[in-house]
Design a protein around this motif. Structure first.
Motif, PDB file in Angstrom:
ATOM      1  N   THR A 113      20.670 -53.590 -60.840  1.00  0.00           N
ATOM      2  CA  THR A 113      19.673 -52.599 -61.233  1.00  0.00           C
ATOM      3  C   THR A 113      18.969 -52.972 -62.532  1.00  0.00           C
ATOM      4  OG1 THR A 113      21.030 -51.242 -62.675  1.00  0.00           O
ATOM      5  CG2 THR A 113      21.265 -50.875 -60.322  1.00  0.00           C
ATOM      6  N   ASP A 114      18.011 -52.129 -62.895  1.00  0.00           N
ATOM      7  CA  ASP A 114      17.258 -52.350 -64.125  1.00  0.00           C
ATOM      8  C   ASP A 114      17.835 -51.529 -65.273  1.00  0.00           C
ATOM      9  OD1 ASP A 114      16.619 -49.875 -63.169  1.00  0.00           O
ATOM     10  OD2 ASP A 114      14.481 -49.996 -63.623  1.00  0.00           O
ATOM     11  N   MET A 115      19.165 -51.283 -65.221  1.00  0.00           N
ATOM     12  CA  MET A 115      19.793 -50.516 -66.298  1.00  0.00           C
ATOM     13  C   MET A 115      19.552 -51.210 -67.645  1.00  0.00           C
ATOM     14  SD  MET A 115      23.779 -49.687 -66.961  1.00  0.00           S
ATOM     15  CE  MET A 115      24.054 -51.324 -67.592  1.00  0.00           C
ATOM     16  N   PRO A 116      19.234 -50.448 -68.691  1.00  0.00           N
ATOM     17  CA  PRO A 116      19.072 -51.083 -70.006  1.00  0.00           C
ATOM     18  C   PRO A 116      20.451 -51.402 -70.608  1.00  0.00           C
ATOM     19  CG  PRO A 116      18.792 -48.710 -70.179  1.00  0.00           C
ATOM     20  CD  PRO A 116      18.984 -49.003 -68.718  1.00  0.00           C
ATOM     21  N   VAL A 314      16.012 -56.732 -58.814  1.00  0.00           N
ATOM     22  CA  VAL A 314      16.677 -55.573 -59.407  1.00  0.00           C
ATOM     23  C   VAL A 314      16.155 -54.309 -58.747  1.00  0.00           C
ATOM     24  CG1 VAL A 314      17.121 -56.666 -61.617  1.00  0.00           C
ATOM     25  CG2 VAL A 314      15.009 -55.384 -61.279  1.00  0.00           C
ATOM     26  N   ILE A 315      17.059 -53.343 -58.623  1.00  0.00           N
ATOM     27  CA  ILE A 315      16.675 -52.052 -58.071  1.00  0.00           C
ATOM     28  C   ILE A 315      16.187 -51.180 -59.211  1.00  0.00           C
ATOM     29  CG2 ILE A 315      17.565 -49.978 -56.948  1.00  0.00           C
ATOM     30  CD1 ILE A 315      19.687 -51.862 -55.666  1.00  0.00           C
ATOM     31  N   LYS A 316      15.032 -50.558 -59.013  1.00  0.00           N
ATOM     32  CA  LYS A 316      14.519 -49.680 -60.070  1.00  0.00           C
ATOM     33  C   LYS A 316      15.143 -48.300 -59.924  1.00  0.00           C
ATOM     34  CE  LYS A 316      10.434 -52.011 -61.470  1.00  0.00           C
ATOM     35  NZ  LYS A 316      10.287 -53.099 -60.494  1.00  0.00           N
ATOM     36  N   LEU A 317      15.738 -47.826 -60.997  1.00  0.00           N
ATOM     37  CA  LEU A 317      16.489 -46.576 -60.903  1.00  0.00           C
ATOM     38  C   LEU A 317      15.766 -45.375 -61.494  1.00  0.00           C
ATOM     39  CD1 LEU A 317      20.074 -47.749 -61.842  1.00  0.00           C
ATOM     40  CD2 LEU A 317      19.233 -47.115 -59.598  1.00  0.00           C
ATOM     41  N   GLY A 318      14.699 -45.642 -62.220  1.00  0.00           N
ATOM     42  CA  GLY A 318      14.034 -44.521 -62.872  1.00  0.00           C
ATOM     43  C   GLY A 318      14.948 -43.927 -63.940  1.00  0.00           C
ATOM     44  N   PRO A 319      14.902 -42.624 -64.099  1.00  0.00           N
ATOM     45  CA  PRO A 319      15.709 -41.995 -65.171  1.00  0.00           C
ATOM     46  C   PRO A 319      17.208 -42.220 -64.962  1.00  0.00           C
ATOM     47  CG  PRO A 319      14.611 -40.344 -63.793  1.00  0.00           C
ATOM     48  CD  PRO A 319      14.072 -41.659 -63.383  1.00  0.00           C
ATOM     49  N   TRP A 320      17.607 -42.468 -63.719  1.00  0.00           N
ATOM     50  CA  TRP A 320      19.036 -42.668 -63.461  1.00  0.00           C
ATOM     51  C   TRP A 320      19.611 -43.839 -64.230  1.00  0.00           C
ATOM     52  CZ3 TRP A 320      22.332 -39.460 -61.406  1.00  0.00           C
ATOM     53  CH2 TRP A 320      21.831 -38.424 -60.588  1.00  0.00           C
ATOM     54  N   ARG A 321      18.724 -44.778 -64.615  1.00  0.00           N
ATOM     55  CA  ARG A 321      19.275 -45.932 -65.306  1.00  0.00           C
ATOM     56  C   ARG A 321      19.910 -45.540 -66.630  1.00  0.00           C
ATOM     57  NH1 ARG A 321      13.776 -46.296 -66.939  1.00  0.00           N
ATOM     58  NH2 ARG A 321      13.478 -47.572 -68.799  1.00  0.00           N
ATOM     59  N   TRP A 322      19.414 -44.441 -67.209  1.00  0.00           N
ATOM     60  CA  TRP A 322      20.019 -43.992 -68.466  1.00  0.00           C
ATOM     61  C   TRP A 322      21.377 -43.356 -68.216  1.00  0.00           C
ATOM     62  CZ3 TRP A 322      18.372 -46.094 -72.604  1.00  0.00           C
ATOM     63  CH2 TRP A 322      17.044 -46.556 -72.650  1.00  0.00           C
ATOM     64  N   LEU A 324      23.427 -44.318 -65.896  1.00  0.00           N
ATOM     65  CA  LEU A 324      24.349 -45.440 -65.718  1.00  0.00           C
ATOM     66  C   LEU A 324      24.698 -46.070 -67.060  1.00  0.00           C
ATOM     67  CD1 LEU A 324      23.447 -47.619 -62.644  1.00  0.00           C
ATOM     68  CD2 LEU A 324      25.617 -46.548 -63.196  1.00  0.00           C
ATOM     69  N   PHE A 325      23.674 -46.209 -67.899  1.00  0.00           N
ATOM     70  CA  PHE A 325      23.936 -46.782 -69.217  1.00  0.00           C
ATOM     71  C   PHE A 325      24.916 -45.893 -69.984  1.00  0.00           C
ATOM     72  CE2 PHE A 325      22.956 -47.162 -73.766  1.00  0.00           C
ATOM     73  CZ  PHE A 325      23.360 -48.473 -73.921  1.00  0.00           C
ATOM     74  N   GLY A 326      24.734 -44.599 -69.824  1.00  0.00           N
ATOM     75  CA  GLY A 326      25.656 -43.659 -70.463  1.00  0.00           C
ATOM     76  C   GLY A 326      27.093 -43.916 -70.016  1.00  0.00           C
ATOM     77  N   TRP A 327      27.243 -44.151 -68.738  1.00  0.00           N
ATOM     78  CA  TRP A 327      28.576 -44.443 -68.191  1.00  0.00           C
ATOM     79  C   TRP A 327      29.164 -45.699 -68.846  1.00  0.00           C
ATOM     80  CZ3 TRP A 327      32.251 -42.161 -65.498  1.00  0.00           C
ATOM     81  CH2 TRP A 327      33.225 -42.938 -64.892  1.00  0.00           C
ATOM     82  N   CYS A 328      28.369 -46.756 -68.885  1.00  0.00           N
ATOM     83  CA  CYS A 328      28.849 -48.012 -69.473  1.00  0.00           C
ATOM     84  C   CYS A 328      29.207 -47.805 -70.947  1.00  0.00           C
ATOM     85  CB  CYS A 328      27.795 -49.105 -69.356  1.00  0.00           C
ATOM     86  SG  CYS A 328      27.447 -49.557 -67.657  1.00  0.00           S
ATOM     87  N   ALA A 329      28.340 -47.060 -71.647  1.00  0.00           N
ATOM     88  CA  ALA A 329      28.585 -46.827 -73.067  1.00  0.00           C
ATOM     89  C   ALA A 329      29.883 -46.036 -73.253  1.00  0.00           C
ATOM     90  CB  ALA A 329      27.411 -46.073 -73.679  1.00  0.00           C
TER      91      ALA A 329
END
Lengths: 583, 357, 353
Positions: A113-116, A314-322, A324-329
């Motif tokens: 994905t395009d997660m930051p 990469v899959i574009k996730l839109g706002p969901w990418r944040w 996912l990033f929250g999860w990783c963080a």
């Protein structure tokens, strides 16, 4: 005179003739056959003999050596012993499940994905991988001790509640802490597999009406199912073989597990026989899990068979990418940032529960370790050189085995590969007890020597080195060597001049991984060390008995510092992701 | 009624324009191929139709509704299309049956109907007996049939195919061409087919859109594309040809060494004097040992055999016309043998000569 | 000849009263009593001694080891500090592997020594310095196979910020009150020798029921008997059970809010010995170390760490009651040898670990 001279000469020529015959025949034998023989012996010594000895010992009567089944009766004759086994199984399953839950979204996010913040996520995984599990356990005691843990103090301050928010001294606490340091394995496996999934697999689901999440759930993740399952099994095995964390958290939490129970069989009188009998089901469970895995995967095809075709986007996730990033963080905070901060704080504290204040600040913990503790410095040196020796040995053996297997130089070469991979599925502590049973006593009398620890580390981490070397060798087309040989270079010469330079980097990466995991290994060392051969992890364990977490934190800080130096060297020489690459 | 329209469809990545202002309209049930060399933008066009790629400019319309425009792309899963991929993208973890049923289950059809339709479509692609197999247990051709079944079982409004046969060996490819066309004749699904193989496009398509460097050069029925190429690119890309530079002068076409009446080629031909390009297919040139009669107005050009290659079904001669440094390729049947250096006479059929702008 | 020359040179250096690196070493060599000097010469040839220490804290053991090496330069002390049961486990593992690594073995569980003696695995040796020890502990074993080297007092302790002196428990049985639920911390008899001895003593006084009731208060179980001290410092638990007086006093001296409690029934005293295994690889160094443990010097070192000195010529640590004012509880050696393995098993059944 002449007669006797000829008479003398005759037998001489005769023997000379025989010698050239023998030499000639030896010359006909490719050196590779000799290498093969040496490797077979080495693998027998490192892998087969300890396990065979362990198996035999489990049927022996102590002292007489007569055949008996009583060890098994003793090992399973008490409810408490069975409880420990059940606890370990549940713990293994729980920790493996948590690891999968933590890691799979991260792997998917980074791979597809395009997660930051992918760089930070890498750092988190690497950090959690590098940090020894017992150190994380100590960090979590400081964080989530029911009364004085920082998290619980905050919880009480904010909510005014009486109880604890999270009690580390519990089954949940134990399994979470273990999972927080095992999930990188899942991440590495699953991400590597996801990297191979062609985007067309997902596109095909999309165009038939599946949205991003449905496609992930029904296609991407099922495609990497073998990796998830494989990683699950590895985490399970690592967990049931873990000694430090259960001793540090499990005893106060009153959870007895297989490893702490095995330890008890080494109390006076030392009952290796019973320990061996007790360890056997671990091997059976391992075999069982592999059988289950085979059955579950059965005829189905997975990503490895179709990995080649198609591009990956990469899959574009839109706002969901944040999200996912929250999860990783979040995982990063729990597994690395929070324990690390609290350990650093504790290492400079007089008493860990008293928080950050000037009157709680001291350098005494470091002073004790660096200047007053005679063994601390020795153990650092031991750790470095044992790990370096084991890494060198493992990479060397693995390289030769991988070469022979991949180039099909001898019949039954695969058997060598199988032996080199076997320790992967043998719990480290079982391996250590096998080494104790086989090599501690005379005639070899290796107990307490550096050699036995180096050998145990080598055997334990051989599979990592083998997987690494095998991938590296496969990447070098045999024609590269053949081109050298047709120009008159011998096989060994061709290897050293052509193949070796091509795989140098991969080998260095493998060496460093073995070095780093060996430097934090506790289970395999705890039964084998002597007074002067204690490693940092063993000394840490010894120190942890008295619950002196401040000194422990300081010592752990030193261990991490050393590890980070080697990680940095690895990144510099081999590339940023050398520890997490899986080929 | 027009079903699928591309209007001014453009895709640029930074400065690089991959698809450049494409216009194409498919009528319902039509089978159109996008044919072109690799990198010509055909796959990108297809992916824009599917909704995987957002256009930089222009629109994709379905039945009059815009489904793709810059900033407004209906996601693929809502387009009622299906697609067959270059790698087939058959999910290896599912059986043939599960693969085919996937789209139907997503549409929440009753289990009974799913079963019936899967069985039916597997029958159509002759895979009914392998329904329980996993993809790893199938041959390439069989996997291709599964992909086909999976794509059409959902009765899509549009079927998209992205080089579906490029991973098959030659014999299978030929077989599957006819299979795809047969299935199309049976279901009449509007189809866009991307390929770089002209034989594939010819065998399957109602019309072919030849693409080059992001543009459509010509859209026509296969035989017209061959006989009446309108651009130099189309003429040379579709089959082999000799491109001859000529001039249109007062209704005559003058070339190096011969001339024809323009009306012989194209009744509509006319206009100002200008340089033109002629496309002459190698097999449309007659080859003679002696000068043939010129009764029916076919131009004759003398020349010398410069090279020859025997290809089994034909001879492939390279001939240098007298007094010219052109090289013309001519094919002749196996028994018509000329040695290198032999003098020959070539006779053109004006009806088979195309004028390319 | 060579030795004489070297000694001569050293003596000259000392005579010149030079403050050099050699000076302190020389000074000690000079002041060594003859029986020590003899052992020291032999020990220097062996070069090192490995000490399995379960008696003093990690910090204390390191300090003793360091002080020994300073007093006898050239004889390095390898300190292998662990809990007593683990130290004994190491010794047993060595024996099982038929490898000799330990020169001096110290445990808080005296039962270990009666067992080792009966199995004929100890060296007979009586340090001369023992003559200067407290009379009551001077003779641990009439056959001189082991020698008292540790006088440990194990008591109750509490965090004074969390529990006031008035509220604090006064006796071992006070711990059974429900108000101490989730407040107590204690070591483990499977690790700590002292906790094993304590459990034997409590069982003798109150029966095993004492521990069944203690279990209902959910004490936090560590491994070492010192573990609770850290927990009290941090405020994780408020009352430490059977904590070593020395470690507690040391912690108080560093500013931690702790207080020692002398239980009304009496204080557990572990009068624990050390011994030289029969197969000790450095027998002379081992004997020298035994002498050192009985010496005034070592009592001074451990007094600095608030442990109880073994000799009358060294006063007790600051902040502790004199020994003669305390009621001491001590199970007999036989009770210890037989009882500790029993209570260890019972403990595991009762507490689950």
């Amino acid at each position: 005179m002449t007669n006797s001279a000829t008479a003398l000469r005759e037998p001489a020529t005769g023997s000379a003739g025989r010698r050239t015959g023998l030499l000639g025949r030896l010359r006909q034998v490719e050196p590779v056959a000799l290498v093969w023989l040496v490797l077979v012996l080495l693998l027998l010594f490192l892998v087969v003999a300890p396990l065979a000895k362990l198996f035999m010992v489990s049927f022996e009567t102590q002292d007489t050596g007569a055949f008996t089944l009583s060890n098994y009766l003793t090992a399973y004759g008490r409810a408490r012993y069975l409880d420990a086994l059940v606890n370990s199984l549940i713990l293994g399953l729980t920790s493996a499940t948590i690891s999968v839950v933590l890691a799979v979204p991260m792997a998917w996010a980074v791979s597809r994905t395009d997660m930051p913040g992918k760089g930070i996520t890498w750092a988190v995984v690497l950090g959690a991988f590098v940090m020894p599990p017992y150190l994380g356990a100590i960090g979590w005691i400081l964080l989530a001790g029911p009364n004085s843990g920082v998290v619980n103090q905050l919880w009480r301050a904010i909510t005014g509640a009486e109880g604890a928010f999270f009690n580390v001294y519990s089954f949940e606490g134990l399994s979470l802490v273990i999972a927080l340091h095992s999930f990188p394995l899942v991440f590495i496996f699953v991400k590597a597999a996801l990297d191979l999934v062609s985007s067309e697999m997902e596109d095909a689901a999309n165009i038939l009406g599946a949205g991003t999440w449905t496609a992930m759930r029904k296609v991407s993740l099922p495609l990497v199912w073998p990796s998830i399952l494989g990683a699950f099994i590895i985490v399970f095995l690592e967990t049931i073989a873990l000694f430090g964390t259960p001793a540090i958290i499990g005893i106060p939490a009153r959870i007895n597990v297989v490893t702490t129970q095995l330890w008890q069989f080494f109390e006076y009188p030392v009952r290796v026989e019973v320990a061996a009998a007790y360890a056997m089901p671990l091997l059976l469970i391992t075999i069982g899990m592999i059988v289950v895995q085979k059955l579950m995967l059965a005829r189905k095809g997975f990503v490895s068979q179709t990995g080649k075709g198609g591009e990956r986007r990469v899959i574009k996730l839109g706002p969901w990418r944040w999200a996912l990033f929250g999860w990783c963080a979040c995982v990063g905070a729990l597994s690395v940032a929070m324990p690390l901060l609290i350990l650093v704080q504790a290492s400079f504290a007089k008493a860990w529960g008293r928080g950050v204040s000037l009157d709680n600040f001291t350098l005494r913990n470091y002073q004790l370790l660096l200047f007053e503790h005679e063994m601390a410095m020795t153990s650092i040196w031991n750790t470095i050189w044992f790990s370096a020796a084991a890494a060198t040995l493992a990479v060397l053996i693995a390289l030769l085995v991988a070469y022979i297997v991949n180039r099909r130089l001898v019949p039954f070469g695969e058997a060598l590969g199988f032996l080199a991979m076997a320790p992967f599925v043998i719990p480290g502590i079982v391996m250590a007890i096998g080494f104790y049973a086989a090599y501690a006593s005379p005639p070899l009398a290796l107990y307490g020597t550096a050699a036995i620890i180096i050998f145990a580390f080598t055997a334990r981490f051989l599979p990592i080195a083998y997987a690494n070397s095998s991938a590296a060798i496969r990447a070098v087309h045999p024609e590269m060597e053949e081109a050298a040989r047709i120009l008159g270079s011998g096989r060994l010469h061709a290897i050293s001049r052509v193949t070796a330079p091509l795989i140098k980097k991969a080998l260095l990466g493998g060496w460093l991984i073995v070095f780093i995991v060996a430097s934090r290994e506790l289970s395999a060392a705890i039964f084998l060390v002597g007074p002067r051969t204690r490693t940092m992890s063993v000394l840490l364990y010894d120190l942890s008995e008295a619950g002196n977490f401040e000194v422990l934190a300081a010592f752990g800080g030193l261990l991490l510092l050393i590890t980070l130096v080697f990680v940095a060297i690895g990144m510099k020489l081999v590339g940023r992701d050398f520890m997490l690459r899986r080929s | 009624m027009s079903r699928l329209s591309l209007r001014g469809l453009t895709k640029a990545y930074g400065k690089l324009t991959v698809v450049d202002h494409i216009n194409l309209t498919l009528v319902e049930g039509e089978f159109v191929s996008l044919l072109g060399p690799s990198g010509c933008g055909k796959t990108t066009t297809l992916r824009m139709i599917a909704g995987f790629v957002e256009p930089t400019a222009g629109t994709v319309e379905m039945g009059g509704k815009i489904i793709s425009a810059p900033g407004a792309v209906m996601p693929p899963e809502r387009r009622q299309m299906s697609m067959i991929f270059q790698s087939y993208a058959i999910w290896p973890n599912m059986t043939v049956e599960e693969n085919v049923a996937f789209g139907l289950k997503l549409r929440k059809l009753p289990a009974e109907e799913v079963r019936r339709r899967v069985a039916e479509i597997l029958g159509v692609v002759q895979m009914g007996h392998l329904a329980g197999r996993y993809p790893a247990e199938l041959s390439g051709g069989q996997q291709q049939r599964v992909a086909l079944a999976r794509a059409i079982v959902v009765k899509p409004d549009v079927l998209l195919l992205d080089e579906p046969l490029s991973n098959l060996d030659a014999n299978l490819r030929e077989e599957m061409r006819f299979e795809i066309r047969r299935v199309h004749d049976e279901f009449r699904i509007t189809t866009v087919y991307v390929t770089h193989d002209q034989a594939e496009a010819m065998a399957t398509s109602d019309r072919i859109a030849v693409m080059n460097a992001g543009r459509i050069e010509q859209v026509d029925a296969p035989h017209l594309l061959y006989t009446r190429p309108r651009t130099r690119f189309v003429a040379s890309f579709i089959g082999r040809t000799n491109l001859l530079e000529a001039r249109l002068e007062n209704g005559d076409i003058r070339c190096d060494g011969f001339a024809m009446k323009a009306l012989q080629l194209d009744p509509a031909m006319g206009g100002a004097n200008r340089p033109i390009l002629l496309s002459v297919r190698p097999q449309s040139i007659g080859l003679h040992c002696g000068r043939p009669g010129n009764g029916d107005g076919r131009p004759v050009i003398p020349g010398v055999i410069a090279q020859r290659v025997f290809l089994g079904e034909t001879w492939d001669y390279v001939i240098q016309p007298a007094g010219s440094d052109m090289r013309l390729r001519v094919t002749a049947p196996p028994l018509q043998v000329h040695e290198v250096g032999d003098p020959v006479w070539m006779q053109l059929d004006p009806a088979q000569v195309a004028i390319v702008e | 000849m060579q030795n004489a020359t070297r000694r001569h040179v050293l003596k000259a250096a000392a005579g010149a009263a030079v403050y050099g690196l050699a000076a302190p070493a020389l000074a000690t060599a000079q002041t060594l009593p003859p029986h020590e000097r003899e052992l020291y010469e032999a020990a220097k040839r062996e070069g090192e001694i490995t000490w399995y220490s379960g008696q003093y804290s990690a910090e204390g053991s390191e300090a003793v080891g360091r002080a020994f090496t300073e007093r006898y330069p050239g004889v390095r002390c390898n300190v292998v500090r662990s809990t007593s049961q683990v130290a004994f486990q190491r010794l047993s593992q060595d024996a099982r592997a038929r490898v000799a690594q330990c020169d001096v073995f110290s445990s808080t569980n005296s039962g270990h020594f009666t067992l080792l003696k009966r199995e004929n695995r100890l060296t007979q040796f009586r340090p001369r310095n023992a003559d200067g020890m407290l009379e009551s502990i001077r003779v641990a074993d009439p056959d001189n196979f082991y020698q008292t080297t540790f006088l440990g007092l194990f008591q109750l302790g509490h965090n004074t910020q969390k529990v006031s002196e008035a509220e604090a428990p006064k006796s071992w049985t006070d711990l059974l009150e429900p108000k101490w639920r989730d407040q107590l911390a204690v070591g483990h008899p499977g690790f700590s020798g002292a906790i094993g001895v304590w459990a034997v003593q409590m069982r003798k006084m109150y029966g095993w029921d004492y521990f069944k009731r203690l279990e209902q208060n959910r004490p936090q179980i560590g491994r070492s008997s010192q573990d609770p001290v850290t927990l009290l410092n941090a405020g994780e638990r408020t009352v430490g059970v059977c904590v070593p007086a020395g470690t507690t006093l040391l912690s108080i001296s560093r500013g931690n809010p702790l207080r020692l409690i002398y239980p009304t029934e009496g204080v557990l005293a572990t009068i624990a010995p050390s011994a030289i295994p029969r197969n000790a690889p450095h027998p002379n160094a081992a004997k020298l170390f035994m002498e050192y443990q009985a010496s005034k010097e070592m009592s001074q070192v451990i007094r600095g760490l608030f442990a109880e000195p073994l000799r009358p010529d060294v006063p007790g640590p600051e902040g502790s009651l004199p020994l003669d004012q305390i009621k001491l509880l001590t199970p007999t050696l036989e009770e210890q040898e037989k009882g500790v393995p029993e209570v260890r098993e019972l403990w595991r059944d009762t507490f689950g670990v």
